[in-house]
Scaffold this active site. Structure first.
Site, mmCIF file in Angstrom:
data_model
loop_
_atom_site.group_PDB
_atom_site.id
_atom_site.type_symbol
_atom_site.label_atom_id
_atom_site.label_comp_id
_atom_site.label_asym_id
_atom_site.label_seq_id
_atom_site.Cartn_x
_atom_site.Cartn_y
_atom_site.Cartn_z
ATOM 1 N N TRP A 1 1.664 -7.489 -2.301
ATOM 2 C CA TRP A 1 2.147 -8.755 -2.889
ATOM 3 C C TRP A 1 3.606 -9.039 -2.547
ATOM 4 C CZ3 TRP A 1 0.016 -8.924 -8.639
ATOM 5 C CH2 TRP A 1 -1.367 -9.105 -8.589
ATOM 6 N N GLU B 1 9.655 -4.976 6.692
ATOM 7 C CA GLU B 1 10.635 -5.767 5.918
ATOM 8 C C GLU B 1 11.653 -4.842 5.261
ATOM 9 O OE1 GLU B 1 7.807 -8.010 3.661
ATOM 10 O OE2 GLU B 1 7.260 -9.149 5.444
ATOM 11 N N GLU C 1 1.255 -2.559 12.189
ATOM 12 C CA GLU C 1 1.696 -3.884 11.769
ATOM 13 C C GLU C 1 2.697 -4.440 12.774
ATOM 14 O OE1 GLU C 1 0.842 -4.831 7.497
ATOM 15 O OE2 GLU C 1 2.901 -4.152 7.567
#
Ligand code: PEP
Length: 258
Positions: A9, A97, A170
């Site tokens: 999330w 990130e 990723e």
């Protein structure tokens, strides 16, 4: 080894919102999806609520990061012990990130993996190349280096329980962009990761590590990553915020045999 579908999330979900999303997800995934484990990773502030909400459901709880130490003067940090106490089973480690915005190095990633194993949490190690690295033909080298440095940190030298490791490929250029990798790119990335794992631990141990794909996965494109792409599951960001889309991905995983 079954399929693993993980929802990240990120920094989304106020407490009430989180409970609402989880309620909607539980309603859609009331019964176990055969051969599929579904994990939700809410922000830290929603973990305790989520643990309560998910109790008795088929959904598992995960966190998006951990500190490497168990306790101490690390203002603003959360330890693996704290995550285990609140009910987490999984932890995302080394997301691009965090590497980008929180200056997380391969050495830090290695320590965080060890922290997870110390308390019996299952880490999901994220690796992936940037656009310039891809354009320069460095994808395989970059993935190999990230895997090697995460698992062979000279400072930790800790043991690696291979059955308790998942690696997510990723590609950075595919995260949150809507530009998912093609299944063939997924297959090449996973092959590079797998080759490095084999070099480190041998073929048998390497096959016990689950490999996921992450980067703009949707209900419409997910199957290709498991069939042609060779992934055993998915790490899902944006689409995990929509209970309908995320449950559709989990249900689709149950229809693609392993
Ligand atoms: C992620 O955050 O790991 C991710 C893959 O995000 P998205 O699905 O939004 O690309």
């Amino acid at each position: 080894m079954g399929r693993l579908i993980v929802g990240n999330w990120k920094m989304n979900g106020m407490r009430q919102e989180s409970r609402r999303w989880l309620g909607a997800l539980k309603a859609r995934l009331a019964d176990p999806v055969p051969g599929v484990e579904v994990v939700i990773c809410p922000p830290f502030t929603s973990l305790a609520d989520a643990a309560e909400e998910l109790r008795g459901s088929v959904l598992q709880l995960g966190a998006q990061d951990t500190h490497w130490e168990s306790r101490g003067a690390y203002t603003g940090s959360i330890s693996a012990e704290m995550l285990a106490e609140v009910g987490c089973r999984y932890v995302i480690i080394g997301h691009s990130e965090r590497r980008r915005y929180d200056a997380e190095t391969d050495e830090i990633v290695a320590r965080k993996l060890q922290a997870c194993w110390r308390v019996g949490l299952h880490p999901i190690l994220c690796v992936g190349e940037s656009t310039p690295e891809r354009k320069a033909g460095m994808t395989v080298r970059r993935l190999g280096a990230q895997v090697r440095l995460a698992l062979c940190d000279p400072l930790t030298h800790g043991p690696v329980p291979v059955a308790s490791l998942t690696v997510a490929y990723e590609p950075i250029w595919a995260i949150g962009t809507g530009l998912a990798a093609a299944p063939v790119d997924c297959a090449q990335g996973l092959e590079a990761i797998s080759a490095e794992l084999k070099r480190l631990w041998g073929a048998e141990a390497a096959t016990r590590v689950a490999l996921l794909y992450g980067g703009s996965v949707t209900a419409a494109n997910c199957k290709g990553f498991w069939t042609e792409g060779g992934a055993s599951g998915a790490l899902v960001g944006g689409a995990s915020l929509d209970p309908e889309a995320f449950s559709a991905i989990a249900l689709a995983a149950g229809k693609v045999a392993r």
